[in-house]
Every structure is written in structure tokens, then in C-alpha cells.
Design a protein around this motif. Structure first.
Motif, PDB file in Angstrom:
ATOM      1  N   THR A  10       0.836  -1.210   0.000  1.00 47.10           N
ATOM      2  CA  THR A  10       0.000   0.000   0.000  1.00 47.10           C
ATOM      3  C   THR A  10       0.865   1.253   0.000  1.00 47.10           C
ATOM      4  O   THR A  10       0.583   2.217  -0.721  1.00 47.10           O
ATOM      5  N   LEU A  11       1.932   1.237   0.800  1.00 45.58           N
ATOM      6  CA  LEU A  11       2.845   2.389   0.867  1.00 45.58           C
ATOM      7  C   LEU A  11       3.508   2.645  -0.484  1.00 45.58           C
ATOM      8  O   LEU A  11       3.616   3.788  -0.937  1.00 45.58           O
ATOM      9  N   LEU A  12       3.940   1.545  -1.140  1.00 51.66           N
ATOM     10  CA  LEU A  12       4.570   1.686  -2.453  1.00 51.66           C
ATOM     11  C   LEU A  12       3.594   2.255  -3.478  1.00 51.66           C
ATOM     12  O   LEU A  12       3.979   3.074  -4.322  1.00 51.66           O
ATOM     13  N   LYS A  13       2.321   1.823  -3.389  1.00 53.76           N
ATOM     14  CA  LYS A  13       1.304   2.351  -4.298  1.00 53.76           C
ATOM     15  C   LYS A  13       1.146   3.850  -4.118  1.00 53.76           C
ATOM     16  O   LYS A  13       1.089   4.609  -5.085  1.00 53.76           O
ATOM     17  N   TYR A  14       1.058   4.287  -2.851  1.00 52.61           N
ATOM     18  CA  TYR A  14       0.901   5.716  -2.590  1.00 52.61           C
ATOM     19  C   TYR A  14       2.121   6.516  -3.045  1.00 52.61           C
ATOM     20  O   TYR A  14       2.001   7.635  -3.539  1.00 52.61           O
ATOM     21  N   VAL A  15       3.304   5.926  -2.858  1.00 53.44           N
ATOM     22  CA  VAL A  15       4.537   6.599  -3.299  1.00 53.44           C
ATOM     23  C   VAL A  15       4.530   6.768  -4.818  1.00 53.44           C
ATOM     24  O   VAL A  15       4.865   7.841  -5.341  1.00 53.44           O
ATOM     25  N   LEU A  16       4.145   5.708  -5.544  1.00 54.77           N
ATOM     26  CA  LEU A  16       4.097   5.766  -7.006  1.00 54.77           C
ATOM     27  C   LEU A  16       3.042   6.773  -7.486  1.00 54.77           C
ATOM     28  O   LEU A  16       3.294   7.560  -8.407  1.00 54.77           O
ATOM     29  N   ILE A  17       1.861   6.750  -6.845  1.00 53.03           N
ATOM     30  CA  ILE A  17       0.801   7.689  -7.221  1.00 53.03           C
ATOM     31  C   ILE A  17       1.257   9.122  -6.989  1.00 53.03           C
ATOM     32  O   ILE A  17       1.043  10.008  -7.827  1.00 53.03           O
ATOM     33  N   THR A  18       1.904   9.365  -5.840  1.00 52.04           N
ATOM     34  CA  THR A  18       2.406  10.712  -5.529  1.00 52.04           C
ATOM     35  C   THR A  18       3.463  11.146  -6.538  1.00 52.04           C
ATOM     36  O   THR A  18       3.474  12.292  -6.993  1.00 52.04           O
ATOM     37  N   ALA A  19       4.358  10.203  -6.899  1.00 49.36           N
ATOM     38  CA  ALA A  19       5.412  10.530  -7.865  1.00 49.36           C
ATOM     39  C   ALA A  19       4.818  10.890  -9.220  1.00 49.36           C
ATOM     40  O   ALA A  19       5.213  11.887  -9.845  1.00 49.36           O
ATOM     41  N   PHE A  20       3.840  10.103  -9.694  1.00 51.02           N
ATOM     42  CA  PHE A  20       3.192  10.384 -10.975  1.00 51.02           C
ATOM     43  C   PHE A  20       2.434  11.714 -10.918  1.00 51.02           C
ATOM     44  O   PHE A  20       2.427  12.478 -11.884  1.00 51.02           O
ATOM     45  N   ALA A  21       1.786  11.995  -9.780  1.00 47.31           N
ATOM     46  CA  ALA A  21       1.051  13.249  -9.630  1.00 47.31           C
ATOM     47  C   ALA A  21       2.000  14.446  -9.711  1.00 47.31           C
ATOM     48  O   ALA A  21       1.698  15.452 -10.363  1.00 47.31           O
ATOM     49  N   LEU A  22       3.164  14.324  -9.057  1.00 53.97           N
ATOM     50  CA  LEU A  22       4.147  15.414  -9.096  1.00 53.97           C
ATOM     51  C   LEU A  22       4.694  15.614 -10.510  1.00 53.97           C
ATOM     52  O   LEU A  22       4.910  16.755 -10.944  1.00 53.97           O
ATOM     53  N   ILE A  23       4.896  14.515 -11.220  1.00 50.31           N
ATOM     54  CA  ILE A  23       5.381  14.615 -12.601  1.00 50.31           C
ATOM     55  C   ILE A  23       4.362  15.328 -13.472  1.00 50.31           C
ATOM     56  O   ILE A  23       4.711  16.141 -14.337  1.00 50.31           O
ATOM     57  N   GLU A  24       3.068  15.030 -13.259  1.00 53.83           N
ATOM     58  CA  GLU A  24       2.007  15.660 -14.053  1.00 53.83           C
ATOM     59  C   GLU A  24       1.835  17.131 -13.705  1.00 53.83           C
ATOM     60  O   GLU A  24       1.565  17.964 -14.571  1.00 53.83           O
ATOM     61  N   ILE A  25       1.973  17.465 -12.423  1.00 51.54           N
ATOM     62  CA  ILE A  25       1.741  18.834 -11.966  1.00 51.54           C
ATOM     63  C   ILE A  25       2.921  19.748 -12.254  1.00 51.54           C
ATOM     64  O   ILE A  25       2.741  20.957 -12.459  1.00 51.54           O
ATOM     65  N   PHE A  26       4.135  19.191 -12.282  1.00 53.32           N
ATOM     66  CA  PHE A  26       5.334  20.028 -12.372  1.00 53.32           C
ATOM     67  C   PHE A  26       5.353  20.969 -13.579  1.00 53.32           C
ATOM     68  O   PHE A  26       5.719  22.137 -13.428  1.00 53.32           O
ATOM     69  N   PRO A  27       4.989  20.520 -14.801  1.00 53.32           N
ATOM     70  CA  PRO A  27       5.028  21.464 -15.934  1.00 53.32           C
ATOM     71  C   PRO A  27       4.153  22.705 -15.716  1.00 53.32           C
ATOM     72  O   PRO A  27       4.559  23.822 -16.054  1.00 53.32           O
ATOM     73  N   PHE A  28       2.945  22.493 -15.148  1.00 53.55           N
ATOM     74  CA  PHE A  28       2.077  23.638 -14.890  1.00 53.55           C
ATOM     75  C   PHE A  28       2.668  24.527 -13.800  1.00 53.55           C
ATOM     76  O   PHE A  28       2.616  25.758 -13.888  1.00 53.55           O
ATOM     77  N   PHE A  29       3.248  23.901 -12.754  1.00 53.02           N
ATOM     78  CA  PHE A  29       3.912  24.674 -11.697  1.00 53.02           C
ATOM     79  C   PHE A  29       5.065  25.490 -12.264  1.00 53.02           C
ATOM     80  O   PHE A  29       5.248  26.670 -11.934  1.00 53.02           O
ATOM     81  N   TRP A  30       5.852  24.881 -13.155  1.00 51.84           N
ATOM     82  CA  TRP A  30       7.005  25.571 -13.745  1.00 51.84           C
ATOM     83  C   TRP A  30       6.548  26.732 -14.636  1.00 51.84           C
ATOM     84  O   TRP A  30       7.175  27.791 -14.659  1.00 51.84           O
ATOM     85  N   MET A  31       5.437  26.539 -15.346  1.00 53.43           N
ATOM     86  CA  MET A  31       4.908  27.603 -16.191  1.00 53.43           C
ATOM     87  C   MET A  31       4.500  28.813 -15.342  1.00 53.43           C
ATOM     88  O   MET A  31       4.817  29.963 -15.689  1.00 53.43           O
ATOM     89  N   ILE A  32       3.812  28.567 -14.231  1.00 54.50           N
ATOM     90  CA  ILE A  32       3.404  29.660 -13.345  1.00 54.50           C
ATOM     91  C   ILE A  32       4.627  30.326 -12.723  1.00 54.50           C
ATOM     92  O   ILE A  32       4.711  31.557 -12.646  1.00 54.50           O
ATOM     93  N   SER A  33       5.577  29.500 -12.290  1.00 56.53           N
ATOM     94  CA  SER A  33       6.791  30.033 -11.675  1.00 56.53           C
ATOM     95  C   SER A  33       7.545  30.951 -12.629  1.00 56.53           C
ATOM     96  O   SER A  33       7.990  32.040 -12.256  1.00 56.53           O
ATOM     97  N   CYS A  34       7.669  30.533 -13.899  1.00 57.55           N
ATOM     98  CA  CYS A  34       8.376  31.350 -14.888  1.00 57.55           C
ATOM     99  C   CYS A  34       7.586  32.601 -15.265  1.00 57.55           C
ATOM    100  O   CYS A  34       8.155  33.653 -15.545  1.00 57.55           O
ATOM    101  N   ALA A  35       6.261  32.484 -15.273  1.00 52.00           N
ATOM    102  CA  ALA A  35       5.421  33.638 -15.610  1.00 52.00           C
ATOM    103  C   ALA A  35       5.531  34.738 -14.561  1.00 52.00           C
ATOM    104  O   ALA A  35       5.277  35.914 -14.853  1.00 52.00           O
ATOM    105  N   LEU A  36       5.900  34.362 -13.336  1.00 53.59           N
ATOM    106  CA  LEU A  36       6.020  35.337 -12.238  1.00 53.59           C
ATOM    107  C   LEU A  36       7.431  35.907 -12.119  1.00 53.59           C
ATOM    108  O   LEU A  36       7.708  36.657 -11.182  1.00 53.59           O
ATOM    109  N   ARG A  37       8.313  35.582 -13.046  1.00 53.50           N
ATOM    110  CA  ARG A  37       9.697  36.048 -12.973  1.00 53.50           C
ATOM    111  C   ARG A  37       9.920  37.267 -13.861  1.00 53.50           C
ATOM    112  O   ARG A  37       9.320  37.378 -14.930  1.00 53.50           O
ATOM    113  N   PRO A  38      10.782  38.184 -13.450  1.00 52.78           N
ATOM    114  CA  PRO A  38      11.190  39.267 -14.359  1.00 52.78           C
ATOM    115  C   PRO A  38      12.004  38.690 -15.502  1.00 52.78           C
ATOM    116  O   PRO A  38      12.542  37.579 -15.412  1.00 52.78           O
ATOM    117  N   SER A  39      12.107  39.419 -16.583  1.00 52.21           N
ATOM    118  CA  SER A  39      12.756  38.910 -17.795  1.00 52.21           C
ATOM    119  C   SER A  39      14.206  38.494 -17.571  1.00 52.21           C
ATOM    120  O   SER A  39      14.695  37.554 -18.205  1.00 52.21           O
TER     121      SER A  39
END
Length: 278
Positions: A10-39
């Protein structure tokens, strides 16, 4: 020992699900992070996960000094119109394939699948020739109509699956009570398949919202230009305004996220819509 193995699994399943979720979310997080940066921070090396001096300049710039707000409204109008057209056309077609028996039914289903695989580029010339001869270029409705080519085949197949799951007994009882074919579709099939219809409508809206080729070809005027096409105005031969592109991309993603979170329960319910049995 068995209980311990179950806990570890069960722990391994949750770890894998969390890892996949972070991989999916990261591009959107990076886009927002870069949009908030000065040139001067956008191309800094090594890259930082969070902006050192966050600013809303890029968002303010695209909202007040560009045509992005107009393009945003054009996308809303075109996508909503295309979604409505898609459901109005796909629902009766899907009902016919699910309930009626006619010659060459398998052939026409195969034809719909083939239509879904036709490259967009191969349809541009004949479509442009026909639309231009009718004087319908640079119209919101025209662009919405062309988007049907992208979404309609899959929408018909998707809705057919949901309608097939509706018990035939409900329709037969309605017909015995004096309900006609149109009444069966609107009063029985439509309410029962509501989760599937909403899921299909969401799919259609996303396809139309992100569509680029038809929007670029049939909407050359700024009056009907969409967000997906408007993003290219920040790129030129000598310069790319990454801050504005990223800020506009964040704004373009907001409607899709809002739609998903508003009807996520409906979308999840639609996944089991075909499991209804008599």
C-alpha cells in the motif's frame, strides 16, 4: 507477516501515485513560476525552482497592453458554440448507432473512426475554398463549425457507449406510455446519460479551446483571433517574449482547470456510465 506485506504494498502504491502526480503537476507549476519572474531571471543559469523576485508584470502587460483579453473572449465564444454544435449533432447520431439497426452500420462506424484519423492539413485547402467562396471567412460561427471536424467523430463514439448502457426497458416503457422517439431521447436517454454528455462536452470544449490550425486558417482577422493563435504574436524573427507567452499560457489554462474542478465528480461518474445493466 502478511499484514506487513500489505502495508508495504500500500505504501509503495501511494509513493508511485504521488510521484506520478508530481510529474504531471510540475510542468504547470514551472509555467506559473516562470510567468512570475522578471525577464532577467527567465534564462538565468542555473535555473531556480521559485522566482527570486516575483512580479505580476507579465500578466499586467498581456492584460492591459495587448489584445489577449479580446482573443480570450473570442476563444470562449468559439469554444462554447463548437461544444453546443457538437452535442446537438453527436447525440442523435450516437443514439441511432446505439439503438437502430440499418445496413452497413459497421461500415459507417468504421468511417467515423477513419475520419478521426484524417490529418487536419489535408482538409484545409478544400475547406478554405468552400468557405471563401461563401464569404464566411473571419466569422465566429465558421471557426466553431470547422472545429467539429476535430471533435465530432470521437464524441459520437463516446456518446454511443453511454447510450448503449441505458436499459432498453426504460425506453420501451416510455414508448408504451405514448412517448415518441424524440421524447425518448430528450426525457429518458438525455437525463440518464447526463454524466456522459457532460464528459463529452468537456472533451469537446478542450479540443476547441486548444485548436490552432483551423483557427489560424479561417480567422485571420483580430476580431475573431483565438488565444491559441494569439500566442504567436509574442514571437518574432529576432525576439521571443517568453514572459508574455507564459503569462498568456497560464490565462489560457484557467478555463480548462475551472471546468474540470467544477464537474470532476460528473466526469468520474461518467467512467462507470456504461456499467448500467437491466
Amino acid at each position: 507477516m502478511k499484514a506487513k506485506k500489505v502495508k508495504i504494498t500500500t505504501l509503495l502504491k501511494y509513493v508511485l501515485i504521488t510521484a506520478f502526480a508530481l510529474i504531471e503537476i510540475f510542468p504547470f507549476f514551472w509555467m506559473i513560476s516562470c510567468a512570475l519572474r522578471p525577464s532577467n531571471e527567465l534564462l538565468s543559469s542555473p535555473p531556480r525552482l521559485l522566482p527570486e523576485n516575483p512580479t505580476l508584470y507579465s500578466f499586467i502587460h498581456v492584460l492591459t497592453e495587448t489584445n489577449i483579453p479580446r482573443y480570450f473572449m473570442n476563444s470562449v465564444i468559439i469554444s462554447l458554440t463548437a461544444t453546443l454544435l457538437c452535442i446537438v449533432v453527436a447525440l442523435p447520431a450516437a443514439y441511432s448507432f446505439a439503438r437502430h439497426k440499418f445496413k452497413s452500420k459497421a461500415f459507417w462506424m468504421m468511417a467515423i473512426l477513419v475520419c478521426n484519423m484524417v490529418p487536419q492539413a489535408s482538409t484545409l485547402v478544400p475547406l478554405y475554398s468552400a468557405i471563401n467562396s461563401l464569404g464566411l471567412l473571419n466569422k465566429h460561427f465558421t471557426i466553431s463549425f470547422t472545429h467539429l471536424l476535430c471533435m465530432l467523430p470521437f464524441a459520437i463514439i463516446m456518446l454511443r457507449g453511454f447510450i448503449t448502457g441505458v436499459p432498453k426497458g426504460l425506453e420501451e416503457a416510455a414508448i408504451i406510455d405514448g412517448c415518441g422517439k424524440v421524447g425518448v431521447l430528450t426525457k429518458i436517454v438525455l437525463p440518464v446519460c447526463a454524466p456522459g454528455i457532460f464528459a463529452t462536452a468537456m472533451y469537446a470544449f478542450m479540443i476547441s479551446w486548444e485548436e490552432f490550425m483551423y483557427s489560424l486558417t479561417f480567422g485571420t482577422s483580430e476580431a475573431v483571433r483565438t488565444m491559441s493563435v494569439g500566442l504567436q504574436m509574442f514571437s518574432s524573427e529576432y525576439k521571443v517574449d517568453w514572459g508574455s507567452i507564459l503569462a498568456s499560457s497560464v490565462l489560457m489554462s484557467i478555463p480548462i482547470l475551472i471546468i474540470f474542478f467544477l464537474i470532476q465528480d460528473t466526469f468520474i461518474a461518467s467512467a462507470t456510465g456504461g456499467s448500467i445493466k437491466e
